[in-house]
Design a protein around this motif. Structure first.
Motif, PDB file in Angstrom:
ATOM      1  N   PHE A  93       0.836  -1.311  -0.065  1.00  0.00           N
ATOM      2  CA  PHE A  93      -0.026  -0.109  -0.124  1.00  0.00           C
ATOM      3  C   PHE A  93       0.875   1.247   0.230  1.00  0.00           C
ATOM      4  CE2 PHE A  93      -1.896  -3.655   2.135  1.00  0.00           C
ATOM      5  CZ  PHE A  93      -3.036  -3.684   1.684  1.00  0.00           C
ATOM      6  N   VAL A  94       0.528   2.229  -1.020  1.00  0.00           N
ATOM      7  CA  VAL A  94       1.400   3.282  -1.032  1.00  0.00           C
ATOM      8  C   VAL A  94       0.638   4.458  -1.307  1.00  0.00           C
ATOM      9  CG1 VAL A  94       3.206   4.402  -2.315  1.00  0.00           C
ATOM     10  CG2 VAL A  94       3.537   2.056  -2.045  1.00  0.00           C
ATOM     11  N   GLY A  95       0.526   5.334  -0.391  1.00  0.00           N
ATOM     12  CA  GLY A  95      -0.358   6.482  -0.667  1.00  0.00           C
ATOM     13  C   GLY A  95      -1.882   6.085  -0.671  1.00  0.00           C
ATOM     14  N   ASN A  96      -2.432   6.407  -1.663  1.00  0.00           N
ATOM     15  CA  ASN A  96      -3.871   6.162  -1.812  1.00  0.00           C
ATOM     16  C   ASN A  96      -4.122   4.866  -2.701  1.00  0.00           C
ATOM     17  OD1 ASN A  96      -3.304   7.610  -4.197  1.00  0.00           O
ATOM     18  ND2 ASN A  96      -5.476   8.226  -4.216  1.00  0.00           N
ATOM     19  N   PHE A 142     -12.260   4.103  -8.255  1.00  0.00           N
ATOM     20  CA  PHE A 142     -10.948   3.326  -8.558  1.00  0.00           C
ATOM     21  C   PHE A 142     -10.515   3.476  -9.967  1.00  0.00           C
ATOM     22  CE2 PHE A 142     -13.759  -0.098  -8.565  1.00  0.00           C
ATOM     23  CZ  PHE A 142     -13.596  -0.655  -9.987  1.00  0.00           C
ATOM     24  N   LYS A 143      -9.321   3.505 -10.119  1.00  0.00           N
ATOM     25  CA  LYS A 143      -8.437   3.596 -11.441  1.00  0.00           C
ATOM     26  C   LYS A 143      -7.550   2.444 -11.181  1.00  0.00           C
ATOM     27  CE  LYS A 143      -7.604   4.600 -15.589  1.00  0.00           C
ATOM     28  NZ  LYS A 143      -8.670   4.073 -16.643  1.00  0.00           N
ATOM     29  N   VAL A 144      -7.583   1.605 -12.418  1.00  0.00           N
ATOM     30  CA  VAL A 144      -6.648   0.425 -12.317  1.00  0.00           C
ATOM     31  C   VAL A 144      -5.562   0.408 -13.275  1.00  0.00           C
ATOM     32  CG1 VAL A 144      -6.298  -2.286 -12.199  1.00  0.00           C
ATOM     33  CG2 VAL A 144      -8.431  -1.075 -11.287  1.00  0.00           C
ATOM     34  N   TYR A 145      -4.397   0.283 -13.105  1.00  0.00           N
ATOM     35  CA  TYR A 145      -3.235   0.280 -14.210  1.00  0.00           C
ATOM     36  C   TYR A 145      -2.436  -1.080 -14.266  1.00  0.00           C
ATOM     37  CZ  TYR A 145      -4.079   5.234 -13.894  1.00  0.00           C
ATOM     38  OH  TYR A 145      -4.595   6.388 -14.047  1.00  0.00           O
ATOM     39  N   ASP A 146      -2.278  -1.768 -15.259  1.00  0.00           N
ATOM     40  CA  ASP A 146      -1.698  -3.105 -15.285  1.00  0.00           C
ATOM     41  C   ASP A 146      -0.401  -2.885 -15.942  1.00  0.00           C
ATOM     42  OD1 ASP A 146      -3.221  -2.726 -17.627  1.00  0.00           O
ATOM     43  OD2 ASP A 146      -3.059  -4.465 -18.252  1.00  0.00           O
ATOM     44  N   PHE A 147       0.833  -3.235 -15.484  1.00  0.00           N
ATOM     45  CA  PHE A 147       2.066  -2.947 -15.986  1.00  0.00           C
ATOM     46  C   PHE A 147       3.298  -3.837 -15.277  1.00  0.00           C
ATOM     47  CE2 PHE A 147       1.609  -0.748 -12.042  1.00  0.00           C
ATOM     48  CZ  PHE A 147       2.853  -0.915 -11.188  1.00  0.00           C
ATOM     49  N   LEU A 161      -6.925  -8.890 -21.073  1.00  0.00           N
ATOM     50  CA  LEU A 161      -7.413  -7.940 -20.302  1.00  0.00           C
ATOM     51  C   LEU A 161      -7.853  -6.749 -21.367  1.00  0.00           C
ATOM     52  CD1 LEU A 161      -5.571  -7.001 -17.068  1.00  0.00           C
ATOM     53  CD2 LEU A 161      -7.827  -8.346 -17.314  1.00  0.00           C
ATOM     54  N   THR A 162      -9.281  -6.280 -21.563  1.00  0.00           N
ATOM     55  CA  THR A 162      -9.375  -5.019 -22.510  1.00  0.00           C
ATOM     56  C   THR A 162      -9.362  -3.970 -21.485  1.00  0.00           C
ATOM     57  OG1 THR A 162     -11.824  -5.849 -22.029  1.00  0.00           O
ATOM     58  CG2 THR A 162     -10.792  -6.566 -24.096  1.00  0.00           C
ATOM     59  N   ASP A 163      -9.664  -4.267 -20.531  1.00  0.00           N
ATOM     60  CA  ASP A 163      -9.720  -3.070 -19.320  1.00  0.00           C
ATOM     61  C   ASP A 163      -9.408  -3.715 -17.941  1.00  0.00           C
ATOM     62  OD1 ASP A 163     -10.050  -1.044 -17.782  1.00  0.00           O
ATOM     63  OD2 ASP A 163     -12.181  -0.364 -18.432  1.00  0.00           O
ATOM     64  N   PRO A 164      -8.398  -3.458 -17.429  1.00  0.00           N
ATOM     65  CA  PRO A 164      -7.841  -3.724 -16.134  1.00  0.00           C
ATOM     66  C   PRO A 164      -8.913  -3.506 -14.954  1.00  0.00           C
ATOM     67  CG  PRO A 164      -6.313  -2.051 -16.613  1.00  0.00           C
ATOM     68  CD  PRO A 164      -7.259  -2.528 -18.140  1.00  0.00           C
ATOM     69  N   ASN A 165      -9.778  -2.473 -15.348  1.00  0.00           N
ATOM     70  CA  ASN A 165     -10.912  -2.102 -14.201  1.00  0.00           C
ATOM     71  C   ASN A 165     -11.819  -2.970 -14.123  1.00  0.00           C
ATOM     72  OD1 ASN A 165     -10.402   1.061 -13.482  1.00  0.00           O
ATOM     73  ND2 ASN A 165      -9.779   0.941 -15.556  1.00  0.00           N
ATOM     74  N   ASP A 166     -11.766  -3.979 -15.245  1.00  0.00           N
ATOM     75  CA  ASP A 166     -12.977  -5.043 -14.915  1.00  0.00           C
ATOM     76  C   ASP A 166     -12.677  -5.948 -13.843  1.00  0.00           C
ATOM     77  OD1 ASP A 166     -14.304  -4.000 -16.978  1.00  0.00           O
ATOM     78  OD2 ASP A 166     -13.531  -5.058 -18.573  1.00  0.00           O
ATOM     79  N   LEU A 167     -11.387  -5.889 -13.446  1.00  0.00           N
ATOM     80  CA  LEU A 167     -10.871  -7.126 -12.266  1.00  0.00           C
ATOM     81  C   LEU A 167     -11.279  -6.530 -10.949  1.00  0.00           C
ATOM     82  CD1 LEU A 167      -7.360  -7.892 -13.675  1.00  0.00           C
ATOM     83  CD2 LEU A 167      -9.341  -9.385 -13.910  1.00  0.00           C
ATOM     84  N   ASP A 201      -5.305   2.865  -7.951  1.00  0.00           N
ATOM     85  CA  ASP A 201      -5.421   4.226  -7.192  1.00  0.00           C
ATOM     86  C   ASP A 201      -7.095   4.466  -6.673  1.00  0.00           C
ATOM     87  OD1 ASP A 201      -2.986   4.627  -8.275  1.00  0.00           O
ATOM     88  OD2 ASP A 201      -3.335   5.878  -9.489  1.00  0.00           O
ATOM     89  N   LEU A 202      -7.147   4.644  -5.441  1.00  0.00           N
ATOM     90  CA  LEU A 202      -8.626   4.710  -4.915  1.00  0.00           C
ATOM     91  C   LEU A 202      -8.950   6.259  -5.283  1.00  0.00           C
ATOM     92  CD1 LEU A 202      -7.750   2.965  -1.488  1.00  0.00           C
ATOM     93  CD2 LEU A 202      -9.034   2.096  -3.754  1.00  0.00           C
TER      94      LEU A 202
END
Length: 241
Positions: A93-96, A142-147, A161-167, A201-202
């Motif tokens: 957990f880092v920041g938000n 939330f906003k999700v980034y995959d990397f 994944l078409t959109d990591p937010n779907d997870l 990111d929350l």
């Protein structure tokens, strides 16, 4: 514009800019409970149909400053969710933000890679985070980034994944989940294991305030006040029209 005008505007602009830069980004605090659910059990090896069918539910509480690490990364006592993590897995957990490093635990005969955690019916295998607490804020999204930084391209380790937010699913203002059973990994031929990394990111809203998640610190308010007083004084002296 005269020299005095330029000086006043420079000082006012500088103070106002400082106030904006000083706006605080609220961070997670306290403890978070991490539940690992696999309602369909888990894959015991790469043989299709060879699974541990008993539903799994383990839980672990951790400080946001500590996180949860696989035993290969943390030689200390391992229990709860950490006891099921593969060698390189971790949750921090880092920041938000919630950061996850997730490994592949199953390889099918067609060289497809999955976590090995199984859902059941409409219920996903998942991590569930509860007790998320950002002081003065309510989590609204939330906003999700995959990397993962593979090579120099930053290519994701997930292939389906078409959109990591779907997870990710927001259950309530302090609880969200991350699906594990639907995640498929790339075959990373130049590395020793297959993995993917995610940052959640929350998104928050200030409690009792219709605005966004960030509130100025006292020092920011002081800077804004000083800028206002300087403009008022300048007008009184006739420097600004």
């Amino acid at each position: 514009m005269s020299t005095s005008h330029r000086l006043i505007w420079s000082l006012v602009s500088g103070l106002s800019g400082l106030a904006l830069v000083s706006t605080a980004q609220a961070s997670l605090i306290g403890s978070v409970t991490v539940d690992l659910y696999a309602p369909g059990g888990l894959t015991s090896d790469g043989t299709p149909g060879n699974t541990v069918s008993t539903a799994i539910h383990v839980t672990e509480s951790t400080s946001v400053s500590t996180g949860i690490f696989a035993s290969s990364l943390d030689p200390g006592p391992i229990g709860g969710a950490a006891g099921f993590m593969l060698d390189h897995e971790q949750i921090t957990f880092v920041g938000n933000s919630i950061l996850l490093h997730v490994d592949a635990g199953e390889q099918t005969p067609g060289n497809l890679f999955y976590t090995g955690y199984l859902g059941s019916g409409a219920e996903h295998a998942r991590y569930q985070f509860s007790g998320l607490n950002i002081p003065g804020e309510t989590i609204t999204g939330f906003k999700v980034y995959d990397f993962d930084g593979y090579g120099t391209s930053g290519t994701t380790g997930a292939v389906n994944l078409t959109d990591p937010n779907d997870l990710v699913h927001l259950i309530d203002a302090s609880t969200l989940s991350f699906d594990l059973d639907t995640l498929q990994f790339k075959d990373r031929l130049r590395e020793t294991y297959n993995y993917a990394e995610f940052r959640i990111d929350l998104i928050t809203q200030a409690n009792g305030n219709g605005g966004g998640g960030d509130l100025p610190e006292p020092s920011s308010l002081a800077c804004l006040g000083a800028a206002g007083l300087m403009m008022f004084a300048a007008r009184r002296r006739g420097w600004l029209r």
